[in-house]
Design a protein around this motif. Structure first.
Motif, PDB file in Angstrom:
ATOM      1  N   UNK A 153       0.835  -1.206   0.000  1.00 40.41           N
ATOM      2  CA  UNK A 153       0.000   0.000   0.000  1.00 40.41           C
ATOM      3  C   UNK A 153       0.871   1.258   0.000  1.00 40.41           C
ATOM      4  N   UNK A 154       1.772   1.340  -0.938  1.00 40.85           N
ATOM      5  CA  UNK A 154       2.760   2.413  -0.962  1.00 40.85           C
ATOM      6  C   UNK A 154       2.126   3.794  -0.979  1.00 40.85           C
ATOM      7  N   UNK A 155       1.120   3.987  -1.828  1.00 45.87           N
ATOM      8  CA  UNK A 155       0.506   5.311  -1.946  1.00 45.87           C
ATOM      9  C   UNK A 155      -0.069   5.769  -0.611  1.00 45.87           C
ATOM     10  N   UNK A 156      -0.860   4.941   0.015  1.00 48.12           N
ATOM     11  CA  UNK A 156      -1.470   5.350   1.283  1.00 48.12           C
ATOM     12  C   UNK A 156      -0.420   5.498   2.381  1.00 48.12           C
ATOM     13  N   UNK A 157       0.629   4.687   2.333  1.00 48.00           N
ATOM     14  CA  UNK A 157       1.699   4.826   3.328  1.00 48.00           C
ATOM     15  C   UNK A 157       2.413   6.166   3.174  1.00 48.00           C
ATOM     16  N   UNK A 158       2.724   6.533   1.950  1.00 46.36           N
ATOM     17  CA  UNK A 158       3.411   7.810   1.711  1.00 46.36           C
ATOM     18  C   UNK A 158       2.505   8.968   2.110  1.00 46.36           C
ATOM     19  N   UNK A 159       1.250   8.920   1.724  1.00 45.89           N
ATOM     20  CA  UNK A 159       0.337  10.013   2.071  1.00 45.89           C
ATOM     21  C   UNK A 159       0.164  10.136   3.585  1.00 45.89           C
ATOM     22  N   UNK A 160      -0.005   9.015   4.255  1.00 46.25           N
ATOM     23  CA  UNK A 160      -0.163   9.031   5.714  1.00 46.25           C
ATOM     24  C   UNK A 160       1.095   9.572   6.383  1.00 46.25           C
ATOM     25  N   UNK A 161       2.250   9.074   5.963  1.00 44.16           N
ATOM     26  CA  UNK A 161       3.517   9.538   6.545  1.00 44.16           C
ATOM     27  C   UNK A 161       3.723  11.029   6.292  1.00 44.16           C
ATOM     28  N   UNK A 162       3.395  11.497   5.107  1.00 45.40           N
ATOM     29  CA  UNK A 162       3.560  12.915   4.789  1.00 45.40           C
ATOM     30  C   UNK A 162       2.634  13.784   5.650  1.00 45.40           C
ATOM     31  N   UNK A 163       1.435  13.315   5.901  1.00 49.83           N
ATOM     32  CA  UNK A 163       0.518  14.065   6.777  1.00 49.83           C
ATOM     33  C   UNK A 163       1.072  14.121   8.200  1.00 49.83           C
ATOM     34  N   UNK A 164       1.590  13.006   8.678  1.00 50.14           N
ATOM     35  CA  UNK A 164       2.195  12.969  10.014  1.00 50.14           C
ATOM     36  C   UNK A 164       3.382  13.928  10.070  1.00 50.14           C
ATOM     37  N   UNK A 165       4.235  13.880   9.064  1.00 46.69           N
ATOM     38  CA  UNK A 165       5.457  14.691   9.055  1.00 46.69           C
ATOM     39  C   UNK A 165       5.182  16.176   8.867  1.00 46.69           C
ATOM     40  N   UNK A 166       4.102  16.512   8.195  1.00 46.25           N
ATOM     41  CA  UNK A 166       3.781  17.930   7.997  1.00 46.25           C
ATOM     42  C   UNK A 166       3.361  18.602   9.302  1.00 46.25           C
ATOM     43  N   UNK A 167       2.862  17.809  10.250  1.00 44.50           N
ATOM     44  CA  UNK A 167       2.292  18.356  11.483  1.00 44.50           C
ATOM     45  C   UNK A 167       3.236  19.299  12.235  1.00 44.50           C
ATOM     46  N   UNK A 168       4.446  18.881  12.615  1.00 52.40           N
ATOM     47  CA  UNK A 168       5.281  19.806  13.383  1.00 52.40           C
ATOM     48  C   UNK A 168       5.742  21.008  12.564  1.00 52.40           C
ATOM     49  N   UNK A 169       5.937  20.821  11.262  1.00 45.21           N
ATOM     50  CA  UNK A 169       6.438  21.921  10.426  1.00 45.21           C
ATOM     51  C   UNK A 169       5.346  22.952  10.160  1.00 45.21           C
ATOM     52  N   UNK A 170       4.111  22.497   9.962  1.00 41.74           N
ATOM     53  CA  UNK A 170       2.993  23.435   9.841  1.00 41.74           C
ATOM     54  C   UNK A 170       2.760  24.156  11.168  1.00 41.74           C
ATOM     55  N   UNK A 171       2.936  23.430  12.266  1.00 43.25           N
ATOM     56  CA  UNK A 171       2.827  24.050  13.581  1.00 43.25           C
ATOM     57  C   UNK A 171       3.855  25.138  13.781  1.00 43.25           C
ATOM     58  N   UNK A 172       5.083  24.893  13.318  1.00 46.22           N
ATOM     59  CA  UNK A 172       6.132  25.905  13.421  1.00 46.22           C
ATOM     60  C   UNK A 172       5.762  27.157  12.628  1.00 46.22           C
ATOM     61  N   UNK A 173       5.216  26.978  11.431  1.00 46.24           N
ATOM     62  CA  UNK A 173       4.847  28.130  10.599  1.00 46.24           C
ATOM     63  C   UNK A 173       3.639  28.870  11.160  1.00 46.24           C
ATOM     64  N   UNK A 174       2.739  28.160  11.843  1.00 42.32           N
ATOM     65  CA  UNK A 174       1.531  28.790  12.374  1.00 42.32           C
ATOM     66  C   UNK A 174       1.745  29.442  13.742  1.00 42.32           C
ATOM     67  N   UNK A 175       2.748  29.020  14.480  1.00 47.88           N
ATOM     68  CA  UNK A 175       2.954  29.502  15.851  1.00 47.88           C
ATOM     69  C   UNK A 175       3.059  31.023  15.971  1.00 47.88           C
ATOM     70  N   UNK A 176       3.681  31.725  15.029  1.00 48.98           N
ATOM     71  CA  UNK A 176       3.798  33.183  15.192  1.00 48.98           C
ATOM     72  C   UNK A 176       2.481  33.955  15.157  1.00 48.98           C
ATOM     73  N   UNK A 177       1.375  33.322  14.780  1.00 45.93           N
ATOM     74  CA  UNK A 177       0.103  34.049  14.769  1.00 45.93           C
ATOM     75  C   UNK A 177      -0.478  34.202  16.175  1.00 45.93           C
ATOM     76  N   UNK A 178       0.059  33.465  17.146  1.00 47.11           N
ATOM     77  CA  UNK A 178      -0.411  33.600  18.520  1.00 47.11           C
ATOM     78  C   UNK A 178       0.202  34.839  19.161  1.00 47.11           C
ATOM     79  N   UNK A 179      -0.557  35.546  19.973  1.00 46.79           N
ATOM     80  CA  UNK A 179      -0.058  36.780  20.590  1.00 46.79           C
ATOM     81  C   UNK A 179       1.159  36.519  21.480  1.00 46.79           C
ATOM     82  N   UNK A 180       2.121  37.414  21.394  1.00 48.45           N
ATOM     83  CA  UNK A 180       3.298  37.357  22.256  1.00 48.45           C
ATOM     84  C   UNK A 180       4.354  36.350  21.849  1.00 48.45           C
ATOM     85  N   UNK A 181       4.197  35.724  20.679  1.00 48.72           N
ATOM     86  CA  UNK A 181       5.202  34.757  20.230  1.00 48.72           C
ATOM     87  C   UNK A 181       6.150  35.415  19.238  1.00 48.72           C
ATOM     88  N   UNK A 182       7.313  34.807  19.073  1.00 43.94           N
ATOM     89  CA  UNK A 182       8.301  35.266  18.096  1.00 43.94           C
ATOM     90  C   UNK A 182       9.090  34.051  17.629  1.00 43.94           C
TER      91      UNK A 182
END
Length: 148
Positions: free
Chosen positions: A79-108
């Protein structure tokens, strides 16, 4: 019908494995082990204990997400396709979080005493997040193009 699983890793899987390894070890190295980065994070005497707690939480979370993604990517049940898609979704989580964090007040993205470090006009962590998210996007796009 028998499914034949290739022993040759696909380009999308290789890209995702690369991002998984960086995700698993990057925060640990950058925020705790490498002196220049650690001085800005867990070894920064100006940081209160609770801020260090949340950085340690991020480090552990990144390790767990990277290992989880590697576990998904290294499965060989066809199930290569679903494995890659699932892994990519998991891996995007911390990096999207890093990009979104500055929208919170008082962060830098950085503390004022470390403001001078940029690459191509971006903080190195932001640049890394953009690059890794781009690699994950390429992996998903290449997987989507393949016939299942």
């Amino acid at each position: 019908m028998t499914t034949t699983v290739s022993r040759t890793p696909s380009a999308p899987r290789v890209l995702a494995v690369l991002v998984a390894v960086i995700t698993a070890f990057g925060a640990l190295l950058a925020d705790f082990v490498i002196p220049a980065g650690a001085a800005q994070h867990l070894r920064n005497d100006a940081w209160p204990p609770h801020a260090k707690f949340h950085d340690a939480q991020y480090i552990v979370m990144s390790i767990l997400l990277g290992v989880l993604a590697l576990t998904v990517l290294l499965r060989r049940d066809g199930a290569t396709r679903s494995h890659v898609w699932t892994a990519c979704a998991i891996l995007a989580t911390p990096w999207l979080g890093l990009l979104a964090a500055p929208v919170f007040p008082g962060t830098a993205v950085h503390d004022p005493e470390f403001a001078g470090t940029t690459i191509a006009g971006l903080h190195p962590q932001v640049l890394l997040a953009v690059i890794l998210l781009a690699l994950l996007t390429v992996a998903v796009a290449l997987t989507a193009r393949r016939r299942g």
